[in-house]
Design a protein around this motif. Structure first.
Motif, PDB file in Angstrom:
ATOM      1  N   ASP A 152      -8.610  10.411   0.207  1.00  0.00           N
ATOM      2  CA  ASP A 152      -8.076   9.177  -0.365  1.00  0.00           C
ATOM      3  C   ASP A 152      -8.853   7.954   0.097  1.00  0.00           C
ATOM      4  O   ASP A 152      -8.872   6.928  -0.566  1.00  0.00           O
ATOM      5  CB  ASP A 152      -6.598   9.004   0.009  1.00  0.00           C
ATOM      6  CG  ASP A 152      -5.702   9.982  -0.733  1.00  0.00           C
ATOM      7  OD1 ASP A 152      -6.189  10.584  -1.712  1.00  0.00           O
ATOM      8  OD2 ASP A 152      -4.542  10.144  -0.341  1.00  0.00           O
ATOM      9  N   ASP A 161      -8.189   5.808   2.319  1.00  0.00           N
ATOM     10  CA  ASP A 161      -7.333   4.652   2.590  1.00  0.00           C
ATOM     11  C   ASP A 161      -7.254   4.446   4.100  1.00  0.00           C
ATOM     12  O   ASP A 161      -6.988   5.387   4.847  1.00  0.00           O
ATOM     13  CB  ASP A 161      -5.936   4.899   2.015  1.00  0.00           C
ATOM     14  CG  ASP A 161      -5.099   3.634   1.949  1.00  0.00           C
ATOM     15  OD1 ASP A 161      -4.988   2.956   2.991  1.00  0.00           O
ATOM     16  OD2 ASP A 161      -4.561   3.332   0.873  1.00  0.00           O
ATOM     17  N   ASP A 186      -4.247  13.510   7.915  1.00  0.00           N
ATOM     18  CA  ASP A 186      -4.599  13.696   6.503  1.00  0.00           C
ATOM     19  C   ASP A 186      -6.060  13.353   6.257  1.00  0.00           C
ATOM     20  O   ASP A 186      -6.753  14.033   5.485  1.00  0.00           O
ATOM     21  CB  ASP A 186      -3.705  12.820   5.619  1.00  0.00           C
ATOM     22  CG  ASP A 186      -2.248  13.269   5.654  1.00  0.00           C
ATOM     23  OD1 ASP A 186      -1.983  14.379   6.121  1.00  0.00           O
ATOM     24  OD2 ASP A 186      -1.377  12.479   5.205  1.00  0.00           O
ATOM     25  N   ALA A 187      -6.538  12.264   6.886  1.00  0.00           N
ATOM     26  CA  ALA A 187      -7.937  11.871   6.716  1.00  0.00           C
ATOM     27  C   ALA A 187      -8.869  12.950   7.270  1.00  0.00           C
ATOM     28  O   ALA A 187      -9.882  13.298   6.651  1.00  0.00           O
ATOM     29  CB  ALA A 187      -8.194  10.539   7.415  1.00  0.00           C
ATOM     30  N   GLU A 224     -11.069   6.392  -6.678  1.00  0.00           N
ATOM     31  CA  GLU A 224     -10.875   7.828  -6.430  1.00  0.00           C
ATOM     32  C   GLU A 224     -12.160   8.595  -6.683  1.00  0.00           C
ATOM     33  O   GLU A 224     -12.555   9.450  -5.883  1.00  0.00           O
ATOM     34  CB  GLU A 224      -9.758   8.342  -7.330  1.00  0.00           C
ATOM     35  CG  GLU A 224      -9.456   9.816  -7.180  1.00  0.00           C
ATOM     36  CD  GLU A 224      -8.374  10.264  -8.143  1.00  0.00           C
ATOM     37  OE1 GLU A 224      -8.691  10.972  -9.112  1.00  0.00           O
ATOM     38  OE2 GLU A 224      -7.202   9.879  -7.929  1.00  0.00           O
ATOM     39  N   ASN A 226       0.839  -1.188   0.000  1.00  0.00           N
ATOM     40  CA  ASN A 226       0.000   0.000   0.000  1.00  0.00           C
ATOM     41  C   ASN A 226       0.884   1.252   0.000  1.00  0.00           C
ATOM     42  O   ASN A 226       1.965   1.255   0.603  1.00  0.00           O
ATOM     43  CB  ASN A 226      -0.890  -0.029   1.249  1.00  0.00           C
ATOM     44  CG  ASN A 226      -1.646   1.252   1.476  1.00  0.00           C
ATOM     45  OD1 ASN A 226      -1.133   2.175   2.107  1.00  0.00           O
ATOM     46  ND2 ASN A 226      -2.865   1.317   0.988  1.00  0.00           N
ATOM     47  N   ASP A 227       0.448   2.305  -0.669  1.00  0.00           N
ATOM     48  CA  ASP A 227       1.274   3.503  -0.825  1.00  0.00           C
ATOM     49  C   ASP A 227       1.728   4.064   0.517  1.00  0.00           C
ATOM     50  O   ASP A 227       2.901   4.432   0.690  1.00  0.00           O
ATOM     51  CB  ASP A 227       0.503   4.581  -1.592  1.00  0.00           C
ATOM     52  CG  ASP A 227       0.322   4.218  -3.057  1.00  0.00           C
ATOM     53  OD1 ASP A 227       0.995   3.284  -3.515  1.00  0.00           O
ATOM     54  OD2 ASP A 227      -0.497   4.870  -3.734  1.00  0.00           O
ATOM     55  N   TYR A 228       0.800   4.176   1.464  1.00  0.00           N
ATOM     56  CA  TYR A 228       1.154   4.763   2.757  1.00  0.00           C
ATOM     57  C   TYR A 228       2.095   3.863   3.543  1.00  0.00           C
ATOM     58  O   TYR A 228       3.033   4.332   4.188  1.00  0.00           O
ATOM     59  CB  TYR A 228      -0.112   5.031   3.579  1.00  0.00           C
ATOM     60  CG  TYR A 228      -0.957   6.150   3.026  1.00  0.00           C
ATOM     61  CD1 TYR A 228      -0.586   7.479   3.208  1.00  0.00           C
ATOM     62  CD2 TYR A 228      -2.117   5.881   2.310  1.00  0.00           C
ATOM     63  CE1 TYR A 228      -1.357   8.513   2.700  1.00  0.00           C
ATOM     64  CE2 TYR A 228      -2.896   6.907   1.799  1.00  0.00           C
ATOM     65  CZ  TYR A 228      -2.504   8.220   1.992  1.00  0.00           C
ATOM     66  OH  TYR A 228      -3.263   9.241   1.479  1.00  0.00           O
ATOM     67  N   ASN A 259      -5.027   3.133   5.709  1.00  0.00           N
ATOM     68  CA  ASN A 259      -3.664   3.360   6.176  1.00  0.00           C
ATOM     69  C   ASN A 259      -3.263   4.831   6.125  1.00  0.00           C
ATOM     70  O   ASN A 259      -2.144   5.185   6.497  1.00  0.00           O
ATOM     71  CB  ASN A 259      -2.673   2.546   5.331  1.00  0.00           C
ATOM     72  CG  ASN A 259      -2.864   1.052   5.507  1.00  0.00           C
ATOM     73  OD1 ASN A 259      -2.618   0.511   6.574  1.00  0.00           O
ATOM     74  ND2 ASN A 259      -3.321   0.384   4.454  1.00  0.00           N
ATOM     75  N   GLU A 260      -4.167   5.684   5.668  1.00  0.00           N
ATOM     76  CA  GLU A 260      -3.889   7.112   5.587  1.00  0.00           C
ATOM     77  C   GLU A 260      -3.730   7.683   6.996  1.00  0.00           C
ATOM     78  O   GLU A 260      -4.505   7.346   7.900  1.00  0.00           O
ATOM     79  CB  GLU A 260      -5.038   7.819   4.872  1.00  0.00           C
ATOM     80  CG  GLU A 260      -4.835   9.300   4.643  1.00  0.00           C
ATOM     81  CD  GLU A 260      -6.020   9.928   3.927  1.00  0.00           C
ATOM     82  OE1 GLU A 260      -5.876  11.056   3.423  1.00  0.00           O
ATOM     83  OE2 GLU A 260      -7.091   9.290   3.884  1.00  0.00           O
ATOM     84  N   ASP A 301       7.192   9.726  -3.540  1.00  0.00           N
ATOM     85  CA  ASP A 301       6.581  10.396  -2.396  1.00  0.00           C
ATOM     86  C   ASP A 301       7.580  10.746  -1.303  1.00  0.00           C
ATOM     87  O   ASP A 301       7.202  11.316  -0.281  1.00  0.00           O
ATOM     88  CB  ASP A 301       5.459   9.523  -1.814  1.00  0.00           C
ATOM     89  CG  ASP A 301       4.280   9.384  -2.770  1.00  0.00           C
ATOM     90  OD1 ASP A 301       4.010  10.357  -3.490  1.00  0.00           O
ATOM     91  OD2 ASP A 301       3.645   8.319  -2.790  1.00  0.00           O
TER      92      ASP A 301
END
Length: 482
Positions: free
Chosen positions: A303, A305, A312-313, A293, A103-105, A307-308, A137
Motif C-alpha cells: 500500500d 502508506d 503489514d508493510a 496503487e 487516512n484509511d489506517y 500510516n500502514e 474495514d
C-alpha cells in the motif's frame, strides 16, 4: 455592448463582490498553515504539548478554526496514542466531514477505539458511500454492533452496499439521487425540487425513469433552469447516456468518466434499474488511488502508506524482495558460467554493471509506458502487435545510440575488439528490454492479473540475464577471454 447579462449593484450578493469575497490565499496568512497549505510544525507541536499537559480547552481553541481536511491532517501528524486524546478533546468538532477526510489506517484505528454508539452517530451524518468506507474495514462483529445502532433506513442502504465486492460501482455509488417520471413538465420538476426536503446535498443532473425505474434520459440542472415551465421533460432530456453496471470495477468507471467527460452517471443493477449514481468527486479519489496503487505495485511496495502498520508493510515488501533474490540468482548463475573468462579479462567485470544498469533502466521505461497504456485502455488485444513493434523500434534506436557511445569509450580505454563486443551486447540487451517491457505486463494482463504487480522484478531478471549472457558470450566467442 457585450452579450453577457448585466446586473445592478443591488442584485449582487456580498459573496459575489470580488473585493468583498473571501480570497483564495486568505488561509496562507494563518499562523497554523504555511504557504503550501500544510500545518506548520510549530502549530502541531503546540497542540501535542497541550495534549500531553491535559489542557483540553487549549487544544480545542487551537483546533477549532481549522478546516475539516486540516483537522484530518492533524490526526495523521499525531502519534497513534495521541489521536484518541485529540478526539476526546475536540469531540464537538469530530463531524462527518473530518472522518471522511481521514487516512484509511488512521480512521480504522479511531473507529476501533470508539464505542459502537459513537460510530453510529457519525455514520448517520454521512452519505451512504462515505458511511460504507467508514465501517467496511471493521471486524464483522464490530460492523454488526455499529449497524445495530443505526436507523433502519440507513442500515438497509449500508448493508446493501456492503453486499457488493470492494472497488466496484455498487460499493462506491451514492444512493442519494433525483429521479422523476418522464411525463412531468419542467415546471412540475422545479416545483418538486423546491418542495422536497430530502434532496441530495449535491447533484448535477436529474435522472428521468420509466415506469419500471429504468433510466431513459437525463436533464442537466442548467437545462431545467433555462427551459420554459410548460415544456415536457421528454422533449428536452438527453436520451443518450452512459450507464454504469453495478458490478463494474472502479478503475473502469474512472476510465468511462474520463473518456466521455462525465460529471455524473447513473448506476444500474443487473435488470437495468436505476440504483445509484457516481459523481465526478468520487472519480477524482478513484483516479488518485489507482494511480498511486499502480506506482507502488510496480515496485512491490504494498500500500505504501506511511500510516500502514509495520507488520503489514514488512509482509507486503519482503515477499517481493525474496522473489527478487530468486531472480537475481539467475543472473549470478550466468556470471558463474563465465567465471573463467572473467578471471582472464578483468575488464569484463568492470563493464558488466554498465550493461545491466542500462538494460534495466530501458526495461523499466518501456514497462512503465506499457502498464499505463493497459490501465487507460490504450493498449488492447487489437493493437498489442503494433505497440510491440513500436517499442522494438524505439529500443533499437536507443541501442544504436548507447552502443556507439559505450563502444567508442571502451575501445579508447581498453581495446577496439572489446568496444565492439560491448556495443553489440548493448544493442541485444536494449532490444530485449523493449520486448520484456511490453510482454511481461501484457502476460500478466492476459492471465487476469494486475499488470503492475511487481513486473519490474521479472523485467529486471530478463534484462540482467540477457545482458550478462550476451556480453560474456560475445567476449568468449571473439577470443578476448582465451
Amino acid at each position: 455592448m457585450s452579450d453577457e447579462t448585466r446586473l445592478d449593484d443591488d442584485d449582487v450578493t456580498l459573496a459575489e463582490r470580488p473585493e468583498e469575497a473571501a480570497r483564495p490565499d486568505d488561509r496562507l496568512d494563518d499562523e497554523r498553515l504555511d504557504e503550501e497549505n500544510t500545518l506548520k510544525p510549530d502549530y502541531v507541536r503546540r497542540v501535542r504539548d497541550a495534549l500531553e499537559a491535559g489542557e483540553n480547552g487549549t487544544v480545542y481553541d487551537l483546533v477549532e478554526p481549522l478546516h475539516p481536511a486540516d483537522i484530518a491532517d492533524l490526526f495523521e501528524l499525531c502519534e497513534a496514542d495521541e489521536r484518541a486524546l485529540l478526539a476526546v478533546a475536540i469531540s464537538d468538532l469530530m463531524g462527518s466531514e473530518v472522518i471522511a477526510e481521514l487516512n484509511d489506517y488512521v480512521r480504522e484505528d479511531m473507529m476501533e477505539a470508539l464505542d459502537p454508539e459513537a460510530v453510529a452517530t457519525i455514520v448517520e451524518q454521512l452519505e451512504t458511500d462515505d458511511a460504507v468506507q467508514l465501517i467496511e474495514d471493521l471486524d464483522e462483529e464490530d460492523q454488526q454492533a455499529v449497524l445495530a445502532e443505526v436507523e433502519a433506513e440507513d442500515r438497509v442502504a449500508i448493508e446493501s452496499a456492503l453486499s457488493y465486492p470492494e472497488e466496484t460501482a455498487g460499493r462506491l455509488m451514492s444512493r442519494n439521487f433525483v429521479a422523476v417520471p418522464e411525463h412531468l413538465t419542467v415546471g412540475q420538476l422545479i416545483d418538486f425540487l423546491r418542495a422536497e426536503d430530502d434532496l441530495p446535498t449535491e447533484f448535477y443532473e436529474v435522472f428521468i425513469v420509466d415506469a419500471s425505474h429504468h433510466p431513459v434520459g437525463t436533464c442537466a440542472l442548467g437545462w431545467v433552469l433555462t427551459t420554459p415551465r410548460n415544456i415536457a421533460l421528454s422533449d428536452v432530456m438527453k436520451r443518450d447516456q452512459t450507464l454504469i453496471p453495478v458490478m463494474l470495477d472502479q478503475e473502469e468507471v474512472a476510465l468511462m468518466f474520463q473518456k466521455y467527460n462525465l460529471i455524473s452517471a447513473a448506476v444500474i443493477d443487473e435488470d437495468g434499474r436505476l440504483v445509484g449514481q457516481m459523481t465526478v468527486d468520487d472519480i477524482v479519489h478513484i483516479i488518485s488511488e489507482e494511480a498511486g496503487e499502480d506506482t507502488l505495485l510496480l515496485s512491490g511496495a504494498g500500500d505504501g502508506d506511511i500510516n500502514e502498520p509495520i507488520r503489514d508493510a514488512y509482509s507486503a515488501r519482503v515477499r517481493w524482495l525474496v522473489a527478487n533474490l530468486g531472480t537475481a540468482l539467475v543472473a549470478s548463475l550466468i556470471i558463474a558460467a563465465f567465471g573463467a573468462a572473467i578471471e582472464k579479462l578483468v575488464a569484463l567485470a568492470i563493464l558488466m554493471p554498465i550493461v545491466a544498469s542500462i538494460g534495466g533502466n530501458a526495461g523499466t521505461q518501456t514497462m512503465a509506458v506499457t502498464v499505463r497504456a493497459i490501465a487507460t485502455n490504450q493498449l488492447t488485444r487489437s493493437n498489442t502487435g503494433r505497440i510491440l513493434w513500436r517499442e522494438t523500434r524505439v529500443a533499437f534506436l536507443n541501442g544504436i545510440t548507447i552502443s556507439v557511445l559505450i563502444g567508442a569509450a571502451t575501445a579508447a580505454i581498453f581495446t577496439p575488439t572489446l568496444g565492439a563486443v560491448i556495443a553489440a551486447a548493448m544493442i541485444i540487451n536494449l532490444l530485449t528490454a523493449g520486448l520484456a517491457g511490453v510482454l511481461v505486463p501484457v502476460a500478466f494482463e492476459r492471465l487476469d492479473q494486475d499488470p503492475a504487480v511487481a513486473s519490474s522484478v521479472f523485467v529486471t531478471m530478463i534484462t540482467d540475464s540477457m545482458g550478462f549472457f550476451a556480453f560474456l558470450g560475445l567476449a568468449v566467442a571473439s577470443g578476448l577471454a582465451n
